[in-house]
Design a protein around this motif. Sequence first.
Motif, mmCIF file in Angstrom:
data_model
loop_
_atom_site.group_PDB
_atom_site.id
_atom_site.type_symbol
_atom_site.label_atom_id
_atom_site.label_comp_id
_atom_site.label_asym_id
_atom_site.label_seq_id
_atom_site.Cartn_x
_atom_site.Cartn_y
_atom_site.Cartn_z
ATOM 1 N N GLN A 35 10.951 6.201 -3.045
ATOM 2 C CA GLN A 35 10.518 4.818 -3.081
ATOM 3 C C GLN A 35 9.853 4.480 -4.414
ATOM 4 O O GLN A 35 9.232 5.342 -5.047
ATOM 5 C CB GLN A 35 9.522 4.534 -1.954
ATOM 6 C CG GLN A 35 10.170 4.410 -0.579
ATOM 7 C CD GLN A 35 10.856 3.077 -0.391
ATOM 8 O OE1 GLN A 35 11.588 2.607 -1.272
ATOM 9 N NE2 GLN A 35 10.626 2.443 0.732
ATOM 10 N N TYR A 77 2.567 -1.255 -6.954
ATOM 11 C CA TYR A 77 1.102 -1.320 -6.901
ATOM 12 C C TYR A 77 0.648 -0.584 -5.645
ATOM 13 O O TYR A 77 1.154 -0.834 -4.569
ATOM 14 C CB TYR A 77 0.589 -2.766 -6.851
ATOM 15 C CG TYR A 77 1.161 -3.661 -7.922
ATOM 16 C CD1 TYR A 77 0.654 -3.649 -9.208
ATOM 17 C CD2 TYR A 77 2.221 -4.520 -7.635
ATOM 18 C CE1 TYR A 77 1.183 -4.464 -10.188
ATOM 19 C CE2 TYR A 77 2.749 -5.351 -8.614
ATOM 20 C CZ TYR A 77 2.233 -5.313 -9.886
ATOM 21 O OH TYR A 77 2.758 -6.116 -10.846
ATOM 22 N N GLY A 78 -0.317 0.291 -5.777
ATOM 23 C CA GLY A 78 -0.850 0.971 -4.611
ATOM 24 C C GLY A 78 0.174 1.869 -3.959
ATOM 25 O O GLY A 78 1.072 2.424 -4.608
ATOM 26 N N ASP A 79 0.090 2.004 -2.634
ATOM 27 C CA ASP A 79 0.958 2.931 -1.917
ATOM 28 C C ASP A 79 2.076 2.242 -1.149
ATOM 29 O O ASP A 79 2.812 2.892 -0.407
ATOM 30 C CB ASP A 79 0.119 3.774 -0.939
ATOM 31 C CG ASP A 79 -0.611 2.909 0.089
ATOM 32 O OD1 ASP A 79 -0.694 1.682 -0.127
ATOM 33 O OD2 ASP A 79 -1.103 3.469 1.091
ATOM 34 N N LEU A 80 2.244 0.915 -1.303
ATOM 35 C CA LEU A 80 3.294 0.197 -0.593
ATOM 36 C C LEU A 80 4.572 0.148 -1.423
ATOM 37 O O LEU A 80 4.515 -0.031 -2.642
ATOM 38 C CB LEU A 80 2.848 -1.230 -0.260
ATOM 39 C CG LEU A 80 1.669 -1.369 0.704
ATOM 40 C CD1 LEU A 80 1.376 -2.843 0.950
ATOM 41 C CD2 LEU A 80 1.949 -0.664 2.022
ATOM 42 N N HIS A 132 6.883 2.349 -5.968
ATOM 43 C CA HIS A 132 5.615 1.751 -5.562
ATOM 44 C C HIS A 132 5.015 1.015 -6.760
ATOM 45 O O HIS A 132 4.359 1.632 -7.598
ATOM 46 C CB HIS A 132 4.649 2.825 -5.064
ATOM 47 C CG HIS A 132 5.183 3.611 -3.909
ATOM 48 N ND1 HIS A 132 4.988 3.243 -2.599
ATOM 49 C CD2 HIS A 132 5.930 4.744 -3.871
ATOM 50 C CE1 HIS A 132 5.582 4.113 -1.800
ATOM 51 N NE2 HIS A 132 6.160 5.034 -2.543
#
Length: 216
Positions: free
Chosen positions: A75, A79-82, A77
Motif C-alpha cells: 500500500q 500521510y500517516g498509516d492510512l 500511505h
Amino acid sequence: MKRWLCHFTIFAYLSCLGWGIVSHTLGVGTSVHPAMYYVVWDMFCGWSAWSARTHIVAEGESGAYYAVTPTPWGQYHPYGDLPREDYDPWHHHCYTIAQNVLKHTEHEPITRIFVVEELWAKKYNMPEPIWQRHFEEPKERYSYYNLRFAFDPQGTVLTQNANWLNRQHALVMSSNPKLRQDFQKDRSFLVSPSNYTVTEPAPMSTSAPWDFSLRQ
C-alpha cells in the motif's frame, strides 16, 4: 523589552482569536486566506463519531470476488498509516485506483467493480486498558458495510448509493411519520429526484466476502 514582547504576543494571539470568532459568526472572510483555517471555530466541523475505511472489490466472470486493495505490491500511505483510498471520502478516484491495480495483475475477466464503505464506532479504537476502565462489556467491534458504487469494466456507474451517514439520516426520516410530515410542510423549495437508494445496513461478518487475492 521582554515584558513588552510578551504583552504584544498575547495581544496578537487574542486579536487573531477574536477576529476568527467575528469572521465565523458573521460569515465574513472565512476563506480569504489559508491561515483562516487556524482561527475560525469550525476547523473540526467535519469530525464524525465513526471510523471509515474504503474497500475496492472486483467481481470476475466466475462469480469470484477479488480484493483490489490492498495492492499486491504494498500500500501507498501518503500521510500517516492510512492508504490512499481512505483519503478520498467521496470516492471520486476509486475506479481509477481499481483500474491501475487490475491492469498490473493476473486475473480472470472482470465484470463489475465495487466500492464499499466499512464503518464502526470510534469508541472501539480505544486501547484495551482504557476500554476496560470505561465499559464493563468486552470490546467486540461492530462494523457495517455500505455499497457506494458499482462500476462496469468501462467505468460506467451501475449503482450509486448515499454514504452511510446520509443513509442513517434518511432512515430516521422515513421511519418517523411526524418528521416526514413536518419536512413536507415546511419545505420552501423543490428537490430534484435522487438516485440514492435507502436500504437497511447489514452487520459486517468477521470474514470479508472477498477472500481471493490478485496475483502480481
